[in-house]
Design an enzyme around this catalytic site. Structure first.
Site, PDB file in Angstrom:
ATOM      1  N   ASP A  18      11.793   7.942  10.029  1.00  0.00           N
ATOM      2  CA  ASP A  18      11.629   9.248  10.659  1.00  0.00           C
ATOM      3  C   ASP A  18      10.179   9.699  10.490  1.00  0.00           C
ATOM      4  OD1 ASP A  18      11.655   9.526   7.949  1.00  0.00           O
ATOM      5  OD2 ASP A  18      13.044  11.220   7.900  1.00  0.00           O
ATOM      6  N   GLU A  19       9.298   9.029  11.192  1.00  0.00           N
ATOM      7  CA  GLU A  19       7.882   9.383  11.114  1.00  0.00           C
ATOM      8  C   GLU A  19       7.235   9.054  12.462  1.00  0.00           C
ATOM      9  OE1 GLU A  19       6.006   8.580   7.485  1.00  0.00           O
ATOM     10  OE2 GLU A  19       4.105   9.411   8.136  1.00  0.00           O
ATOM     11  N   ASP A  48       2.157   5.058  13.193  1.00  0.00           N
ATOM     12  CA  ASP A  48       2.020   4.375  11.909  1.00  0.00           C
ATOM     13  C   ASP A  48       3.099   3.312  11.747  1.00  0.00           C
ATOM     14  OD1 ASP A  48       3.955   6.371  11.837  1.00  0.00           O
ATOM     15  OD2 ASP A  48       3.697   6.777   9.706  1.00  0.00           O
ATOM     16  N   ASP A  86      -4.951   5.291  10.473  1.00  0.00           N
ATOM     17  CA  ASP A  86      -4.329   4.013  10.799  1.00  0.00           C
ATOM     18  C   ASP A  86      -4.945   3.483  12.095  1.00  0.00           C
ATOM     19  OD1 ASP A  86      -2.685   5.784   9.218  1.00  0.00           O
ATOM     20  OD2 ASP A  86      -1.038   4.357   9.390  1.00  0.00           O
ATOM     21  N   GLU A 136       3.509  -2.048   5.177  1.00  0.00           N
ATOM     22  CA  GLU A 136       2.766  -0.843   4.799  1.00  0.00           C
ATOM     23  C   GLU A 136       2.130  -1.011   3.414  1.00  0.00           C
ATOM     24  OE1 GLU A 136       5.312   2.558   4.329  1.00  0.00           O
ATOM     25  OE2 GLU A 136       3.641   3.948   4.573  1.00  0.00           O
TER      26      GLU A 136
HETATM   27  C1  BGC Z   1       1.837   7.169   7.040  1.00  0.00           C
HETATM   28  C2  BGC Z   1       0.493   6.558   6.979  1.00  0.00           C
HETATM   29  C3  BGC Z   1      -0.497   7.684   7.035  1.00  0.00           C
HETATM   30  C4  BGC Z   1      -0.287   8.442   5.776  1.00  0.00           C
HETATM   31  C5  BGC Z   1      -1.272   9.516   5.483  1.00  0.00           C
HETATM   32  C6  BGC Z   1       2.018   7.997   5.823  1.00  0.00           C
HETATM   33  O1  BGC Z   1       3.243   8.606   5.791  1.00  0.00           O
HETATM   34  O2  BGC Z   1       2.830   6.225   7.197  1.00  0.00           O
HETATM   35  O3  BGC Z   1       0.327   5.497   7.759  1.00  0.00           O
HETATM   36  O4  BGC Z   1      -1.785   7.327   7.315  1.00  0.00           O
HETATM   37  O5  BGC Z   1       1.012   8.934   5.686  1.00  0.00           O
HETATM   38  O6  BGC Z   1      -1.441   9.501   4.175  1.00  0.00           O
END
Ligand code: BGC
Length: 976
Positions: free
Chosen positions: A511-512, A506, A519, A793
């Site tokens: 931190d993800e 994403d 996406d 985003e």
């Molecule tokens: C992400 C998104 C993802 C979403 C789900 C977010 O934290 O960055 O891209 O699709 O969570 O709701």
């Protein structure tokens, strides 16, 4: 010059094996051998082809004995052939050649290349098609997983007097491992290194880094699969029995580092200590193999890299480096023996994709001194990667710290609140040497700016940003007359580069960095036009499959992470259906469907089971709805049921393609049932004043979908949920909503991808253009006008009035809203394949010029190069199209006077390669065979051509008089 040259004839090029060029180390038993076609002649199509595979190039020469010969095949549509010969042996290079016969006059033309198998072959995917594979007993891996037990870091790295304590985030130093071994007597004819890690590895042979893979072996769910890479190291081996050295560093990476956004300690997901697995195979002139494998004879310690983590960053302490440790002759007597953890090889698979590589270096745009010893470097582009810094004379124990950020705050300082807990900090500790080059190897950051602390001076030539991403070959390019839209396309492609890092993530900074399914599905059509993503998604679809829940459902992220919203949400989990279908259509490789169909069926069945009345209201998992939509939320059931219908429909289509007719019927019935439920439950129709049902036009029916949101209509129209006669009323309402918003969009991730294509398909390309050119938020150009170099985003991640939005969820490098990239190719330039086409066999070229003066797109399809370029000069529009051999095209020439159309300067006359197909609003339509066509036509832009029905006509009345001259556009040469 006239007459076809030999080079201009039908010829194969771009040979690939399983969608990769000369892959080393595949384990697929029945790989797809494919090629593209080129010709400079019209209608120069293939009639058939023949593929031969041999162990030596000579086996393919006249009179040679190939291992497998497909025999003459007459499928003129084919762009590849599955290998179905004798079982491929592991560790073997195979040469192959394709010969293509032209349908017309001329000699066959051939091209050849090779692929090589890995250490072990995988079992057959589809026993019906794949050849049986005998895996010789005991001939697989012999290496063991080895590591170094972590040092007590708090003792080793305790600060000396006057030093600040180091923050290692609870991580431990990276093990280094080495093994000296004698070369084999005589010459090595072939040396291959097969390597993997639980964690990340970098491996060296005799002091030279092996290969150019970064962050290898890549991220998979290590409970299910661990990839290995194969390297040709023949040139690096020292012959003749002298000493050689294999030397590796391993790091935590996704295996034992911080992953995702849970406040978890490192190592919570897979393992706790990084480990190495490697086998070096040295083959002598007589074909005898000597193996050097990871085992207890390796020596180990910890070295320069004191910690390395994808989210936290990397720390190099030069005081701990041992120069020459990777070279023969180094004394490792005081190192420890490696610890063998196990010898489990069951999860090992050959990586089916190209690795992450360093693909670009960016020099600073500015270097600003913030205060003493602190500089901020602007690389001018938000990217994923790392910095390489040259440092002279760093004193013993002196520190240089690198911090990273996507944006600066008002004071010119790094803005890092949106990184959440990702420290994204690299640290170098000096040992007094005169020069060093610091470049982290086991981390990456999402950044445009780097802050360098600890150097009195920083000269621009001493620092570069290195961009890292999965090396998907670029396949497309787009250009147009509006510099803003060109920049938008750049932002979209940089978003792709930054987020295709082993998995489609994403975002690259906070931190993800997870493989969120929605996406990926909304962005895939764009991604697959920008680059050849077939191998990349082959790998990730395995992750998607591995992630499935015990009841068969797709998840929201893949690889699945314990504790991260497992159960699939509408539009997220549906990616498990949508992505394989799109890849099948793009690459004409039914294996995408073969592998995915069981998961597709299980997924729609799961929703049906929870929602027997076919309205998806009982959630299987969480619901993200139309994520981050700024307007009124679209009712959740509307979003969910629309996706249910779409997934059921695509599952039926997939079953149909694979010849599972009962399954197809069953799912078509299910899809029809869900559509009916959608209409019954969510759609309200009001007959027009004339009382006539189904009337279109200003006085016609009106229609409302519950919630009355843009996304509701977009989903219904894109997924064909409404009875055909009601679509115009829905499209009218959609247009009203878009117009009343500005014109503007108030959609989130799910709606945005559909907006421009749906408006265009329903005759409102003008509105799609208006959205594209809009500059206030929400719009694509708003961020661009505020310094964006990647897609944000949030539509309004930063505004002049409100500043930065919610730091907890505000990435400046998310590709989801960049799904507009698809329409730049398909709509603005007009390069598309028709709805029923796979592998670009039937093109639809239908530009939507708007008020642009030129646009062009080039795309390297599985069949060959497709180009479209149109340009307006005065009242004339010229359109140049290249259709690859074996394809046909329906070309919609935008014109305000169909009689003015000329092709190559002549009045077009129906013939073998071109026929007139009719006129539609603002266009004249021709069907053409493969080849290059140059149309010109009168075009007075009073609006963009509409997408109304074609008026079929046997012939077009001609405008008398001279043909409109053709123009060679500024990029004409580029487009051939
Ligand atoms: C992400 C998104 C993802 C979403 C789900 C977010 O934290 O960055 O891209 O699709 O969570 O709701």
């Amino acid at each position: 010059m006239s007459g076809p040259s030999a080079a201009g004839r039908l010829r194969p090029y771009g040979l690939r094996c399983d969608h990769r060029v000369t892959p080393l180390g595949i384990d697929e038993p029945g790989p797809l051998l494919s090629w593209r076609l080129a010709s400079d002649r019209r209608g120069d199509d293939p009639a058939g082809h023949r593929v031969r595979v041999g162990r030596r190039p000579e086996d393919l020469a006249a009179g040679g004995e190939p291992l497998w010969d497909s025999g003459p095949l007459t499928d003129s549509r084919a762009v590849g052939v599955r290998y179905t010969g004798p079982a491929l042996e592991p560790r073997t290079r195979y040469h192959w050649q394709v010969t293509v016969d032209p349908a017309g006059p001329g000699a066959p033309s051939a091209a050849g290349t090779w692929f090589e198998t890995g250490l072990v072959m995988a079992p057959a995917v589809d026993p019906a098609v794949d050849p049986a594979v005998d895996r010789p007993a005991g001939d697989g891996w012999r290496a063991s997983w080895i590591t170094h037990d972590p040092d007590p870091i708090e003792v080793m790295d305790a600060p000396t007097e006057g030093e600040a304590a180091l923050d290692h985030h609870g991580l431990t130093p990276c093990p280094v491992l080495r093994r000296a071994f004698p070369g084999i007597p005589g010459a090595v004819s072939r040396a291959r290194l097969y390597v993997s890690a639980r964690g990340l590895y970098e491996i060296r042979l005799n002091g030279t880094r092996v290969g150019d893979a970064e962050l290898a072996p890549g991220w998979t769910d290590y409970h299910h699969r661990i990839q290995y890479q194969t390297y040709d190291v023949t040139e690096l081996i020292r012959d003749g029995g002298g000493e050689n050295v294999l030397a590796a560093t391993v790091a935590d990476g996704w295996w034992s580092g911080f992953v995702g956004f849970e406040p978890r300690r490192a190592g919570a997901h897979y393992g706790s200590t990084p480990q190495l697995l490697a086998e070096l195979h040295l083959v002598d002139a007589d074909g005898r193999t000597t193996r050097v494998v990871t085992d207890h004879t390796w020596r180990t310690r910890t070295g320069t890299v004191r910690h390395a983590d994808l989210l936290m960053g990397e720390c190099h302490d030069l005081r701990r480096s041992a120069d020459g440790w990777d070279l023969p002759g180094f004394d490792d007597a005081d190192w420890s023996p490696a610890r063998v953890t196990d010898a489990d090889h069951r999860l090992l698979v050959a990586a089916p994709d190209e690795p992450v590589r360093a693909t670009a270096e960016l020099t600073p745009r500015t270097v600003t001194r913030l205060r003493d010893g602190v500089h901020v470097v602007d690389f001018g582009q938000n990217l994923a990667g790392r910095v390489r810094l040259r440092v002279d004379g760093l004193a013993h124990g002196a520190r240089v710290t690198l911090r990273h950020a996507e944006v600066l705050d008002e004071d010119g300082e790094l803005y890092t609140a949106n990184l959440r807990t990702a420290a994204a900090t690299d640290l170098l500790i000096g040992d007094g040497r005169a020069h060093t080059v610091f470049e982290p190897r086991f981390t990456y950051h999402g950044f445009r700016y780097a802050e360098v602390t600890g150097l009195a001076e920083l000269a621009a030539p001493d620092i570069v940003a290195v961009a890292l991403h999965s090396d998907t070959p670029w396949a497309g390019s787009f250009d147009c007359s509006d510099p803003d839209i060109r920049r938008l396309h750049d932002c979209v492609t940089w978003g792709q580069r930054s987020n295709f890092v082993s998995v489609p993530t994403d975002c690259p900074q906070r931190d993800e960095r997870l493989g969120w399914l929605a996406d990926a599905q909304v962005f895939l059509p764009t991604a697959a036009l920008n680059a050849d993503v077939a191998a990349f998604f082959t790998k990730w679809l395995r992750d998607v499959d591995d992630a499935r829940t015990p009841d068969g459902g797709f998840t929201n992220v893949a690889p699945r992470l314990v504790g991260v919203a497992d159960e699939g949400a509408p539009g997220w989990a549906d990616a498990g259906v949508i992505i394989p279908w799109h890849l099948y259509r793009t690459y004409d490789d039914p294996r995408f469907l073969v592998r995915a169909l069981p998961g597709m069926c299980a997924w729609v069945e799961l929703i049906r089971r929870h929602n027997p009345d076919l309205v998806w209201r009982h959630r299987v998992g969480p619901h993200f709805s139309d994520w981050l939509a700024p307007g009124t939320p679209t009712p959740r059931e509307v979003v969910a049921t629309a996706y249910f219908a779409h997934s059921a429909h695509l599952t039926a289509r997939a079953a149909e393609v694979l010849g599972h007719h009962d399954l197809a019927r069953e799912h078509h019935r299910l899809a029809a049932g869900v559509r009916a439920a959608f209409n019954d439950r969510f759609v309200t129709r009001t007959p027009g004043p004339d009382g006539q049902d189904g009337q279109d036009g200003p006085d016609g029916d009106s229609l409302r979908i519950d919630g009355d949101t843009q996304t509701g209509y977009l989903l219904a129209l894109a997924f064909h949920l409404l009875p055909g006669e009601q679509a115009p009323a829905a499209a009218r309402r959609l247009a009203e909503l878009v117009e009343s918003a500005g014109p503007g969009l108030v959609t989130g991730f799910l709606g945005v991808a559909l907006a421009a294509p749906v408006l265009d398909a329903h005759g409102r390309a003008d509105l799609a253009h208006a959205l594209l050119r809009r500059t206030e938020a929400p719009s694509w150009l708003f961020p661009l006008h505020h310094g964006a170099t990647t897609i944000w985003e949030r539509w309004d991640g930063w505004t002049p009035d409100a500043g930065f939005r919610a730091p907890a969820m505000n990435s400046f490098n998310h590709y989801a809203l960049g799904s507009i990239g698809e329409w730049l190719y398909r709509g603005v330039a007009g390069l598309d394949q028709s709805a029923d086409s796979t592998g670009y066999r039937h093109l639809t070229v239908r530009p939507a010029p708007g008020d642009l003066t030129h646009a062009s797109a080039r795309y390297e399809s599985v069949r060959g190069t497709v180009t479209v370029r149109w340009e307006r000069r005065g009242d004339t529009l010229s359109l140049r199209v290249r259709v690859p051999p074996g394809a046909t095209a329906e070309i919609h020439v935008p014109t305000t006077d169909p009689r003015s159309v000329r092709e190559s300067g002549e009045v077009p006359v129906d013939g073998a390669h071109l026929t007139f197909a009719g006129t539609g609003p603002g266009r004249a339509v021709y069907r053409v065979a493969s080849g290059v066509y140059r149309f010109t036509a009168a075009y007075v832009p009073a609006g963009t051509p509409e997408r109304g029905p074609l008026h079929r006509a046997a012939a077009l009345p001609r405008t008398p008089g001279p043909a409109t001259p053709t123009h060679a556009g500024p990029h004409e040469e580029d487009m051939t």
